[in-house]
Write an enzyme that holds these catalytic residues in place. Structure first.
Site, mmCIF file in Angstrom:
data_model
loop_
_atom_site.group_PDB
_atom_site.id
_atom_site.type_symbol
_atom_site.label_atom_id
_atom_site.label_comp_id
_atom_site.label_asym_id
_atom_site.label_seq_id
_atom_site.Cartn_x
_atom_site.Cartn_y
_atom_site.Cartn_z
ATOM 1 N N SER A 1 35.915 35.767 42.844
ATOM 2 C CA SER A 1 36.952 36.179 43.791
ATOM 3 C C SER A 1 36.333 36.252 45.177
ATOM 4 O O SER A 1 35.107 36.384 45.327
ATOM 5 C CB SER A 1 37.502 37.553 43.401
ATOM 6 O OG SER A 1 38.278 38.118 44.433
ATOM 7 N N TYR B 1 35.937 46.344 40.065
ATOM 8 C CA TYR B 1 36.396 44.952 40.077
ATOM 9 C C TYR B 1 35.543 44.106 41.015
ATOM 10 O O TYR B 1 35.054 43.034 40.643
ATOM 11 C CB TYR B 1 37.860 44.890 40.498
ATOM 12 C CG TYR B 1 38.364 43.484 40.677
ATOM 13 C CD1 TYR B 1 38.690 42.705 39.577
ATOM 14 C CD2 TYR B 1 38.495 42.926 41.947
ATOM 15 C CE1 TYR B 1 39.137 41.399 39.742
ATOM 16 C CE2 TYR B 1 38.946 41.634 42.118
ATOM 17 C CZ TYR B 1 39.261 40.871 41.009
ATOM 18 O OH TYR B 1 39.701 39.581 41.178
#
Length: 257
Positions: free
Chosen positions: A139, A152
């Protein structure tokens, strides 16, 4: 038996878009996710549309015993996989101390441990076969600390650095490793009105098409979208304290929940 592309997290969002993009190229697929009904429908649709073989396996990869059973099944069936796409992942948001620990542990099991285990098992199989390709989905959050989604962001930082390290390690085995670092993508994980208005989200099919083309060129780092590439390069030039502050502001404002 033809070689397969195995895609995790293939029942929705970016994983589904990547499955469709690969099927369009004539690739045989193995789709893995938790939702059996969804996988069955998707497999039938892709087979009908593109005339490719599509197998599926409902499996919660965050459960170590279930992952072991799945890997054993692949080994016993002598299934040849020449492309592994690690797209399965979960997200959490909020103050770390306020989170349920069970959910945080599930995130780490899936985003980090399951990904690494799949790479180890299927990487060894690819090495025996003489080569293959691995794509891990990280990401844009992997490039800086992620206050209010710290677990995360840290899990995606692991994916990014792990992928780049193994790319160098595995060159001599014929295994090519790439890592995808998308910005916001319209998907079940990130689909809120505030995000739609403010963060330039890309469609999953656009990201998938860009990614498949980059894989064909053996790109190490894949960042779809010129805005994302510019922002990440510019962000890396700033001091870390400023990057933390900006990430905290953005995560609070554009949180998916």
């Amino acid at each position: 038996m033809p070689p397969y592309a195995l895609i995790t997290g293939a029942s929705s969002g970016l994983g589904l878009a990547l499955a469709e993009a690969l099927a369009r190229q004539g690739r045989s697929l193995i789709l893995v996710a938790r939702q059996r009904d969804a996988l069955e429908t998707i497999a039938l649709e892709l087979t009908q549309r593109f005339g490719v073989e599509v197998l599926f396996r409902a499996c919660d990869l965050g459960e170590p015993l279930r992952l072991s059973g799945f890997l054993l099944e692949l080994e016993e069936n002598q299934t040849r996989i020449n492309l592994l796409v690690n797209c399965a992942g979960v997200r959490s948001h909020g103050h770390f101390l306020a989170q349920d620990w069970g959910q945080e542990q599930d995130l780490l099991e899936l985003n980090v441990l399951a990904l690494a285990r799949l790479r180890h098992a299927l990487g060894n199989s690819m090495a025996v076969q003489g080569g293959g390709q691995i794509l891990n989905v990280a990401s844009a959050a992997a490039f800086q600390p992620g206050p209010w989604m710290s677990s995360y962001a840290a899990s995606k930082a692991f994916v990014l650095h792990f992928s780049e390290g193994l790319r160098e390690e595995l060159k001599q085995t014929g295994i090519r490793v790439s890592v995808l670092c998308p910005g916001p993508v319209r998907s079940p994980l990130r689909n809120t009105p505030r995000l739609e208005r403010s963060a330039w989200p890309q469609r999953a099919d656009e990201v998938a098409l860009y990614t498949v083309r980059a894989l064909a060129k053996n790109r190490a780092l894949i960042i779809p979208g010129w805005r994302n590439r510019w922002l990440l390069r510019a962000g890396c030039l700033g001091p870390r304290w400023l990057r933390r502050k900006l990430a905290a502001w953005a995560n609070r404002r554009y949180a998916p929940y």
